[in-house]
Design a protein around this motif. Structure first.
Motif, PDB file in Angstrom:
ATOM      1  N   TYR A 413       0.849  -1.195   0.000  1.00  0.00           N
ATOM      2  CA  TYR A 413       0.000   0.000   0.000  1.00  0.00           C
ATOM      3  C   TYR A 413       0.877   1.235   0.000  1.00  0.00           C
ATOM      4  CZ  TYR A 413      -3.564   3.407   1.354  1.00  0.00           C
ATOM      5  OH  TYR A 413      -4.400   4.495   1.387  1.00  0.00           O
ATOM      6  N   GLY A 414       0.576   2.176  -0.900  1.00  0.00           N
ATOM      7  CA  GLY A 414       1.308   3.429  -0.939  1.00  0.00           C
ATOM      8  C   GLY A 414       2.707   3.265  -1.488  1.00  0.00           C
ATOM      9  N   THR A 424       1.924  11.769  -0.482  1.00  0.00           N
ATOM     10  CA  THR A 424       0.522  12.104  -0.274  1.00  0.00           C
ATOM     11  C   THR A 424      -0.358  11.531  -1.374  1.00  0.00           C
ATOM     12  OG1 THR A 424       1.158  14.161   0.827  1.00  0.00           O
ATOM     13  CG2 THR A 424      -1.097  14.012   0.036  1.00  0.00           C
ATOM     14  N   SER A 426       0.302   8.941  -3.321  1.00  0.00           N
ATOM     15  CA  SER A 426       0.402   7.479  -3.478  1.00  0.00           C
ATOM     16  C   SER A 426      -0.436   6.812  -2.404  1.00  0.00           C
ATOM     17  CB  SER A 426       1.867   7.035  -3.386  1.00  0.00           C
ATOM     18  OG  SER A 426       2.622   7.564  -4.437  1.00  0.00           O
ATOM     19  N   ARG A 427      -1.718   6.822  -2.593  1.00  0.00           N
ATOM     20  CA  ARG A 427      -2.637   6.266  -1.601  1.00  0.00           C
ATOM     21  C   ARG A 427      -3.514   5.217  -2.262  1.00  0.00           C
ATOM     22  NH1 ARG A 427       0.363   7.960   1.536  1.00  0.00           N
ATOM     23  NH2 ARG A 427       0.044   9.389   3.285  1.00  0.00           N
ATOM     24  N   GLN A 496       1.177   6.963   8.200  1.00  0.00           N
ATOM     25  CA  GLN A 496       0.029   7.311   7.366  1.00  0.00           C
ATOM     26  C   GLN A 496      -0.334   6.190   6.405  1.00  0.00           C
ATOM     27  OE1 GLN A 496      -0.838  10.877   5.481  1.00  0.00           O
ATOM     28  NE2 GLN A 496      -0.056  12.234   7.061  1.00  0.00           N
ATOM     29  N   ARG A 497       0.653   5.492   5.903  1.00  0.00           N
ATOM     30  CA  ARG A 497       0.361   4.371   5.018  1.00  0.00           C
ATOM     31  C   ARG A 497      -0.362   3.260   5.775  1.00  0.00           C
ATOM     32  NH1 ARG A 497       5.868   2.597   2.627  1.00  0.00           N
ATOM     33  NH2 ARG A 497       4.570   1.099   1.503  1.00  0.00           N
ATOM     34  N   GLY A 500      -3.891   4.508   6.379  1.00  0.00           N
ATOM     35  CA  GLY A 500      -4.642   4.541   5.138  1.00  0.00           C
ATOM     36  C   GLY A 500      -5.029   3.159   4.650  1.00  0.00           C
TER      37      GLY A 500
END
Length: 731
Positions: A413-414, A424, A426-427, A496-497, A500
């Motif tokens: 992920y990301g 930011t 790459s979500r 954050q990854r 997310g």
């Protein structure tokens, strides 16, 4: 790195389309300039998209003449033309809004579920047109046109691609797989590995976007529906160079017949007399608040699966029912609920943690409406791991490829990029790749080998989130207490990854490979990792998560004569309660990094063996790295030292390993090493070790010889192990 080209000729004025309006009876035909969208001030994003309704002009009539999208594509009837732009030969739109011919964003203010583009050209090959539509990749209607400002980056697969065109050789149809590359940035040819058949030495699908603005890409590609795939990517439409200061636009429909397939650097805009891009959106009939993401991996629970929710609210009076169809292979499930405007709907479906993907299709039924409104594919349930550290945790390709380890059931992920803006944007969920570093989906070579072994052995999908960065000391990875999510910090980017992806509290194992850049400063390394581990245990978890620490091969890189930091890492198993992993025994060592064969591949195997033992009930014999407990003189006197290991697993002692041992405080040397049942290494000395204060094993850089266990894991490095009867090394 890709850089925008520079030309000396002045920027041509941007062309504007004039539209004829018929006057009153008796008056002559006059030309009336259509009101264009106002230009935004630099730094004021999307000002034109929010122009007052009173300042907007209605869209011009679309000609129906056999050379246009509208004359050939009936499916366009469901779409609303949102904006159109007559592309100039040179644009220079960096931090500027293009001069759009009309603004109808208000027509889809209630939302949209599909996006469409029509590119119409007239040039050397005559009139050309292409229509393409796809599942909406954003909820912001102002982000549908060519991106011109920092942070406006779209780099992702799209579902249910529709393509129609009069250009020979371009595949047409519906239900196709697509890939978008839309950004105002410079970009390079490097491939992230997400798209099968994309090249790393030319501009095509799956290029590497750079942080700096300066050229610009607005591209839609056809790609293989599966990965790996034998279907090569093909360009559907491309508009490039629109943020360059003084470069001609590069435009094309279909793949370019020569040069780069995506028309980068074609510089051919002036060869067309017509260059119109029209943006479309299909108004939505409901809002979806909760749904899976494409390729999402849900952490499996105690019942070996996960529950997936799809819910939202109906917004169109025509909708009388909402349906959810779930398929996995030959199996299918269908759920239905009555609907009315303002009424909520909610579905849930249980998926199993197995090597099977699930497809979720959301449909609506009603008076004059029967259509798909949501599609999410490749959804799985499985296990999650984190890799962190410096370059040997990044573990990108140095010699030899790990591509054979890739699988549709290995996810990430990301992106581990250090750039705040790229991080930011790459979500999303990606397929795991081992060779590329710092790209969406990059998990590292030993990481993908470990994941593949888990997947293959236990028939469960695996996600690996790699947050490592090259050449960083321990201080770089720390959490800032007042801003734990700060994208300017490595900790914040990884956190954050994890949030997310929805896996922050569902990580099964965290792997730490770092220390080369700490230059044998054991105190700084231990203090830094202790603080980092404390924060991980508070945020990721403690009781359900295992923490693994690699003892580095050298510190600094290439220097194997120092051992204080490695000795401190060896003691972490006792002082911090982590599980220790060895990097000795790998002959593919290249001074700092490792080749694939006899390097990262074998390291992945050894990591798998330990994880299988700890988390999957796998075998434990011959898995733990050989680790000394104590050292003492043998009854034969001070010419022989016996090192008692913590496990009694049989070891192989290769000829020549004696050179890696040191007798501290004495001039004698080790001239022979043998393994003895009961987990003992017997060192034969060149003479009596009078005055000796300890014994060390520093290993070495490069290839063997080694002392290894049954899975090939080498004896851990240790320094100044005290010599004496029953004197343990740990607390």
């Amino acid at each position: 790195m890709f850089r925008a080209p520079s030309w000396l000729e002045r920027l041509r004025s941007l062309p504007r389309r004039a539209w004829l309006a018929l006057g009153l009876v008796g008056l002559t035909l006059c030309s009336v300039a259509l009101v264009s969208w106002p230009s935004a001030k630099p730094g004021t994003p999307d000002a034109a998209w929010s122009a007052p309704e009173s300042r907007r002009s209605p869209p011009p009539a679309i000609p129906v003449d056999g050379t246009s999208c509208a004359a050939n594509v009936g499916a366009m009837a469901d779409f609303t033309p949102v904006a159109a732009v007559d592309l100039p030969t040179r644009a220079n739109w960096r931090n500027r809004t293009p001069q759009y011919a009309f603004d109808r964003t208000g027509a889809v203010a209630g939302g949209f579920d599909r996006v469409g583009y029509c590119l119409e050209l007239n040039g050397p090959a005559g009139p050309q047109w292409v229509w393409t539509a796809m599942t909406a990749f954003t909820t912001d209607v102002h982000r549908l046109g060519p991106p011109t400002r920092a942070g406006q980056i779209v780099r992702q697969r799209v579902n249910d691609l529709e393509v129609a065109s009069n250009v020979e050789g371009l595949t047409s149809g519906t239900g196709l797989a697509g890939y978008l590359e839309m950004w105002p940035n410079n970009y390079g040819t490097g491939s992230s590995g997400q798209i099968s058949g994309a090249y790393a030495d030319r501009y095509d699908a799956d290029d590497d976007v750079s942080p700096a603005l300066g050229y610009g890409s607005f591209q839609v590609h056809l790609v293989g529906a599966t990965r790996p795939s034998t279907t090569p990517p093909a360009t559907v439409l491309a508009i490039n160079g629109f943020t360059a200061a003084n470069a001609p636009l590069s435009i094309g429909i279909g793949s370019a017949p020569a040069g780069h397939p995506d028309w980068t650097f074609a510089g051919n805009a002036a060869s067309y007399t017509q260059r119109r891009l029209t943006v479309y959106a299909r108004p939505s009939v409901l809002t979806v608040q909760r749904h899976p993401a494409d390729r999402q991996l849900y952490p499996r629970d105690a019942n070996n699966g996960a529950t997936v929710f799809v819910s939202g609210t109906v917004t169109d009076a025509r909708v009388s029912a909402v349906q959810l169809k779930v398929t996995s292979g030959a199996d299918g499930w269908e759920y239905s609920a009555p609907a009315a405007v303002g009424k909520d709907f909610s579905f849930r479906h249980r998926i199993n943690a197995a090597l099977r993907e699930y497809r979720f299709e959301l449909r609506v039924l009603g008076d004059g409406v029967d259509r798909r409104v949501g599609l999410w594919e490749g959804v799985v349930a499985g296990d999650v791991y984190v890799v962190q550290g410096q370059s040997n945790a990044v573990a990108a390709m140095h010699r030899g490829s790990s591509a054979a380890e890739e699988s549709p059931y290995i996810r990430s992920y990301g992106s581990s990029t250090a750039d705040r803006t790229l991080a930011t944007t790459s979500r999303g969920w990606n397929y795991g790749v081992g060779d590329a570093g710092r790209q969406p989906g990059s998990v590292g070579q030993w990481g993908i080998r470990m994941a593949h072994r888990i997947m293959d052995t236990y028939q469960v999908p695996v996600a690996v989130l790699n947050g490592a960065e090259n050449g960083r000391s321990i201080g770089f990875f720390q959490r800032v207490a007042t801003r734990p999510d700060d994208l300017g910090t490595n900790y914040g980017r990884l956190r954050q990854r994890l949030v997310g992806a929805g896996v922050l509290r569902h990580v099964r194992g965290v792997f730490w490979y770092q220390g080369e850049s700490d230059n044998d400063d054991a105190a700084a390394h231990v203090a830094g990792f202790t603080a980092l581990l404390r924060n991980w245990r508070a945020e990721i978890g403690d009781s359900g998560t295992r923490y693994y620490v690699f003892q580095v091969r050298t510190s600094p890189c290439g220097v194997s004569t120092t051992g204080r930091l490695r000795e401190a890492q060896r003691r972490m198993a006792d002082t911090l309660g982590v599980t220790l992993l060895s990097t000795n025994g790998l002959s593919g060592h290249q001074g700092c990094h490792y080749a694939w064969e006899q390097g990262y591949r074998e390291l992945g195997d050894r990591v798998f063996a330990v994880v299988a033992r700890d988390l999957y009930g796998g075998p434990g014999e011959g898995v733990a790295p050989p680790n000394p407990r104590s050292a003492s003189y043998s009854p034969a006197g001070r010419t022989e030292i016996v090192i008692q290991l913590r496990d009694d697993d049989p070891l192989t002692v290769e000829p020549g390993v004696a050179a890696d041992f040191r007798i501290e405080g004495s001039k004698v040397t080790v001239v022979g090493v043998a393994y003895r049942d009961g987990g003992q290494l017997v060192l034969t000395l060149s003479g009596p070790a009078d005055g000796a204060s300890g014994v060390s094993y520093l290993s070495h850089a490069g290839a063997g010889p080694w002392i290894v266990n049954a899975v090939g894991t080498g004896l851990l490095t240790f320094q100044a192990l005290p010599i004496g009867p029953d004197r343990p090394t740990g607390p």
